[in-house]
Design a protein around this motif. Sequence first.
Motif, PDB file in Angstrom:
ATOM      1  N   SER A 148      42.106 -74.745 -49.696  1.00  0.00           N
ATOM      2  CA  SER A 148      43.062 -75.850 -49.608  1.00  0.00           C
ATOM      3  C   SER A 148      42.664 -77.044 -50.475  1.00  0.00           C
ATOM      4  O   SER A 148      43.461 -77.961 -50.685  1.00  0.00           O
ATOM      5  CB  SER A 148      43.249 -76.289 -48.148  1.00  0.00           C
ATOM      6  N   ARG A 149      41.440 -77.024 -50.985  1.00  0.00           N
ATOM      7  CA  ARG A 149      41.023 -78.058 -51.944  1.00  0.00           C
ATOM      8  C   ARG A 149      41.567 -77.771 -53.332  1.00  0.00           C
ATOM      9  O   ARG A 149      41.792 -78.686 -54.129  1.00  0.00           O
ATOM     10  CB  ARG A 149      39.496 -78.136 -52.020  1.00  0.00           C
ATOM     11  N   TYR A 150      41.773 -76.484 -53.663  1.00  0.00           N
ATOM     12  CA  TYR A 150      42.115 -76.095 -55.026  1.00  0.00           C
ATOM     13  C   TYR A 150      43.550 -75.591 -55.180  1.00  0.00           C
ATOM     14  O   TYR A 150      44.056 -75.501 -56.291  1.00  0.00           O
ATOM     15  CB  TYR A 150      41.153 -75.015 -55.517  1.00  0.00           C
ATOM     16  N   TYR A 151      44.181 -75.227 -54.067  1.00  0.00           N
ATOM     17  CA  TYR A 151      45.548 -74.726 -54.111  1.00  0.00           C
ATOM     18  C   TYR A 151      46.467 -75.639 -53.312  1.00  0.00           C
ATOM     19  O   TYR A 151      46.024 -76.408 -52.459  1.00  0.00           O
ATOM     20  CB  TYR A 151      45.633 -73.319 -53.500  1.00  0.00           C
ATOM     21  N   ASN A 152      47.761 -75.501 -53.566  1.00  0.00           N
ATOM     22  CA  ASN A 152      48.768 -76.186 -52.765  1.00  0.00           C
ATOM     23  C   ASN A 152      48.618 -75.756 -51.309  1.00  0.00           C
ATOM     24  O   ASN A 152      48.547 -74.563 -51.003  1.00  0.00           O
ATOM     25  CB  ASN A 152      50.154 -75.808 -53.298  1.00  0.00           C
ATOM     26  N   THR A 153      48.591 -76.725 -50.393  1.00  0.00           N
ATOM     27  CA  THR A 153      48.317 -76.374 -48.995  1.00  0.00           C
ATOM     28  C   THR A 153      49.423 -75.521 -48.380  1.00  0.00           C
ATOM     29  O   THR A 153      49.152 -74.721 -47.478  1.00  0.00           O
ATOM     30  CB  THR A 153      48.110 -77.639 -48.134  1.00  0.00           C
ATOM     31  N   LYS A 154      50.670 -75.665 -48.828  1.00  0.00           N
ATOM     32  CA  LYS A 154      51.739 -74.823 -48.293  1.00  0.00           C
ATOM     33  C   LYS A 154      51.486 -73.358 -48.646  1.00  0.00           C
ATOM     34  O   LYS A 154      51.732 -72.458 -47.837  1.00  0.00           O
ATOM     35  CB  LYS A 154      53.108 -75.281 -48.812  1.00  0.00           C
ATOM     36  N   GLU A 155      51.014 -73.105 -49.864  1.00  0.00           N
ATOM     37  CA  GLU A 155      50.666 -71.744 -50.273  1.00  0.00           C
ATOM     38  C   GLU A 155      49.556 -71.188 -49.380  1.00  0.00           C
ATOM     39  O   GLU A 155      49.598 -70.039 -48.940  1.00  0.00           O
ATOM     40  CB  GLU A 155      50.185 -71.717 -51.725  1.00  0.00           C
ATOM     41  N   ILE A 156      48.545 -72.019 -49.115  1.00  0.00           N
ATOM     42  CA  ILE A 156      47.402 -71.562 -48.324  1.00  0.00           C
ATOM     43  C   ILE A 156      47.802 -71.376 -46.862  1.00  0.00           C
ATOM     44  O   ILE A 156      47.325 -70.448 -46.194  1.00  0.00           O
ATOM     45  CB  ILE A 156      46.236 -72.562 -48.459  1.00  0.00           C
ATOM     46  N   PHE A 157      48.698 -72.208 -46.364  1.00  0.00           N
ATOM     47  CA  PHE A 157      49.178 -72.054 -44.992  1.00  0.00           C
ATOM     48  C   PHE A 157      49.950 -70.737 -44.859  1.00  0.00           C
ATOM     49  O   PHE A 157      49.820 -70.020 -43.861  1.00  0.00           O
ATOM     50  CB  PHE A 157      50.053 -73.247 -44.611  1.00  0.00           C
TER      51      PHE A 157
ATOM     52  N   LEU B 203      49.453 -68.094 -46.718  1.00  0.00           N
ATOM     53  CA  LEU B 203      48.418 -67.069 -46.794  1.00  0.00           C
ATOM     54  C   LEU B 203      47.740 -66.884 -45.440  1.00  0.00           C
ATOM     55  O   LEU B 203      47.519 -65.753 -44.978  1.00  0.00           O
ATOM     56  CB  LEU B 203      47.377 -67.462 -47.847  1.00  0.00           C
ATOM     57  N   LEU B 204      47.433 -68.001 -44.780  1.00  0.00           N
ATOM     58  CA  LEU B 204      46.798 -67.953 -43.468  1.00  0.00           C
ATOM     59  C   LEU B 204      47.685 -67.230 -42.455  1.00  0.00           C
ATOM     60  O   LEU B 204      47.213 -66.377 -41.694  1.00  0.00           O
ATOM     61  CB  LEU B 204      46.500 -69.376 -42.989  1.00  0.00           C
ATOM     62  N   GLN B 205      48.971 -67.549 -42.434  1.00  0.00           N
ATOM     63  CA  GLN B 205      49.880 -66.919 -41.483  1.00  0.00           C
ATOM     64  C   GLN B 205      49.988 -65.408 -41.736  1.00  0.00           C
ATOM     65  O   GLN B 205      49.990 -64.610 -40.790  1.00  0.00           O
ATOM     66  CB  GLN B 205      51.248 -67.586 -41.564  1.00  0.00           C
ATOM     67  N   LYS B 206      50.070 -65.011 -42.994  1.00  0.00           N
ATOM     68  CA  LYS B 206      50.116 -63.586 -43.319  1.00  0.00           C
ATOM     69  C   LYS B 206      48.814 -62.897 -42.913  1.00  0.00           C
ATOM     70  O   LYS B 206      48.814 -61.758 -42.443  1.00  0.00           O
ATOM     71  CB  LYS B 206      50.376 -63.393 -44.817  1.00  0.00           C
ATOM     72  N   GLN B 207      47.712 -63.609 -43.111  1.00  0.00           N
ATOM     73  CA  GLN B 207      46.408 -63.070 -42.740  1.00  0.00           C
ATOM     74  C   GLN B 207      46.343 -62.808 -41.236  1.00  0.00           C
ATOM     75  O   GLN B 207      45.874 -61.751 -40.794  1.00  0.00           O
ATOM     76  CB  GLN B 207      45.329 -64.078 -43.119  1.00  0.00           C
ATOM     77  N   ILE B 208      46.810 -63.753 -40.460  1.00  0.00           N
ATOM     78  CA  ILE B 208      46.793 -63.603 -39.006  1.00  0.00           C
ATOM     79  C   ILE B 208      47.613 -62.386 -38.577  1.00  0.00           C
ATOM     80  O   ILE B 208      47.194 -61.606 -37.720  1.00  0.00           O
ATOM     81  CB  ILE B 208      47.324 -64.888 -38.333  1.00  0.00           C
TER      82      ILE B 208
END
Length: 226
Positions: free
Chosen positions: A143-152, A154-159
């Motif tokens: 989340s430091r290097y990517y757009n946080t919406k993209e990472i969020f 990614l997190l949801q898909k990961q879960i």
Amino acid sequence: EVLNMVPTGLEEMDKIMGGGLVKGSKTLLIAEETRMKQKILLAFIKQGLVDGNSAMYSTSKRPFEQIIGDLLMDVEALKNIVIIDLYKDLYTESHVSELVEEEHQIIIPLSKILFQRSVVKTITSQPRDMSKIVVIDVYDDFSRYYNTKEIFELLQKQIEGLKRWNCTSVIVLDPHSHLIIREGVEDVKKHFDNVLILSGEERDASVLMEKLYHGTPSKNFIRLHL
């Protein structure tokens, strides 16, 4: 039932939590980078290996050699662990541009695609009926290097992916991470079965069990000591 619980490896936590985490549940651990945080993660991984589970630890916070050394386990006990290592590329001079596989270790750069690919490959390489322990501590750096919406996303898909494979997982976020600040802590929490919040001093910390899948215990606050 005891058979449906996965111990955390910390007696004081397991006692209050009724044996540990429900098998297959998803836990958010909100914690700053401290020795106590690492103690909790390593205890969970070590207990899982002792119990015959497979373990995957994805981290951008600690070097591979230190993790293996701190686990203090013989080679036979370590046969079922894979560490997805983002630390080496981020914090050493040994930069990598592609996935590098070594024994018990997959070294990758801070790439969403390679991260996803490594997680999927590691989990699916194990038999579906084998109990799986997963610890992921990389999202603060993503989340430091990517757009946080993209990472969020990614997190949801990961879960969801971890749920399909019945992994008992712990995902770690710093309370001051860009992901929590920009997406909102409550929006992040709602995707998890369990929410644990670690706070306090390095050697004298406390864990607040804010939400548990099988019901928050009457005593939901415990103290931990190094």
